[in-house]
Design a protein around this motif. Sequence first.
Motif, mmCIF file in Angstrom:
data_model
loop_
_atom_site.group_PDB
_atom_site.id
_atom_site.type_symbol
_atom_site.label_atom_id
_atom_site.label_comp_id
_atom_site.label_asym_id
_atom_site.label_seq_id
_atom_site.Cartn_x
_atom_site.Cartn_y
_atom_site.Cartn_z
ATOM 1 N N ASP A 68 0.678 -1.397 -0.541
ATOM 2 C CA ASP A 68 0.076 0.368 -0.342
ATOM 3 C C ASP A 68 0.557 1.149 -0.049
ATOM 4 O OD1 ASP A 68 -1.364 2.452 0.231
ATOM 5 O OD2 ASP A 68 -2.267 1.354 2.582
ATOM 6 N N GLY A 69 1.164 1.650 -1.242
ATOM 7 C CA GLY A 69 2.423 3.038 -1.470
ATOM 8 C C GLY A 69 1.483 4.532 -0.764
ATOM 9 N N ALA A 73 2.985 6.064 2.508
ATOM 10 C CA ALA A 73 3.490 7.978 2.267
ATOM 11 C C ALA A 73 3.036 8.383 3.619
ATOM 12 C CB ALA A 73 2.610 8.438 1.465
ATOM 13 N N ARG A 74 2.203 7.711 4.132
ATOM 14 C CA ARG A 74 1.795 8.539 5.246
ATOM 15 C C ARG A 74 2.225 8.761 6.436
ATOM 16 N NH1 ARG A 74 -3.480 6.639 3.121
ATOM 17 N NH2 ARG A 74 -3.381 5.163 4.472
ATOM 18 N N ASP A 97 8.935 9.255 -1.638
ATOM 19 C CA ASP A 97 7.969 9.449 -3.001
ATOM 20 C C ASP A 97 8.498 7.927 -4.487
ATOM 21 O OD1 ASP A 97 6.113 11.794 -1.682
ATOM 22 O OD2 ASP A 97 7.589 13.281 -3.297
ATOM 23 N N GLU A 98 9.733 8.104 -4.723
ATOM 24 C CA GLU A 98 9.525 7.814 -5.887
ATOM 25 C C GLU A 98 9.549 5.404 -4.892
ATOM 26 O OE1 GLU A 98 13.586 5.305 -7.594
ATOM 27 O OE2 GLU A 98 14.132 7.280 -6.495
ATOM 28 N N PHE A 99 9.912 5.590 -3.746
ATOM 29 C CA PHE A 99 10.114 4.286 -3.000
ATOM 30 C C PHE A 99 8.485 3.586 -3.217
ATOM 31 C CE2 PHE A 99 9.167 1.345 1.006
ATOM 32 C CZ PHE A 99 9.664 0.578 0.386
ATOM 33 N N CYS A 100 6.801 4.906 -1.828
ATOM 34 C CA CYS A 100 6.134 4.130 -2.556
ATOM 35 C C CYS A 100 5.600 4.657 -4.087
ATOM 36 C CB CYS A 100 5.218 5.789 -2.108
ATOM 37 S SG CYS A 100 5.821 6.236 -0.172
ATOM 38 N N ARG A 101 5.967 4.678 -4.902
ATOM 39 C CA ARG A 101 4.975 4.617 -6.364
ATOM 40 C C ARG A 101 5.623 3.089 -7.009
ATOM 41 N NH1 ARG A 101 7.457 9.679 -7.007
ATOM 42 N NH2 ARG A 101 8.828 8.744 -8.040
ATOM 43 N N VAL A 102 6.732 2.508 -6.428
ATOM 44 C CA VAL A 102 6.976 1.203 -7.116
ATOM 45 C C VAL A 102 6.329 -0.190 -6.353
ATOM 46 C CG1 VAL A 102 8.893 -0.726 -6.734
ATOM 47 C CG2 VAL A 102 9.508 1.461 -6.552
#
Length: 102
Positions: A68-69, A73-74, A97-102
């Motif tokens: 759950d990106g 992020a939260r 941001d990049e990590f949560c998009r993966v």
Amino acid sequence: TTAVLYTDFLTLLRDDSIDGGAWRVIAKIYSSAPLDDADVRADGVTPADFSDVTRAVDGYCRSNRRCDGEGMARIFHPACCLTYALPDVGIVVCDADEFCRV
């Protein structure tokens, strides 16, 4: 000179490519506060602090298990930098941001 309390946290990675396998610091964070600061002198760490940390860790673990990106992020600070190692790539560093998009 003002006396200061420093609190450090280290992240270590065992890297088998260095000296036949050695633990290396890959990240360090710290905070500091003057010892005469009321928050430092007060009660120190309280059970409520552990409860807050437990909630944050639980949110991280639940979001991680669900991939759950948005949940991740939260949890991450906006300036968070993530470092991890992949067998065929080596050490990877990316922002939250990049990590949560993966």
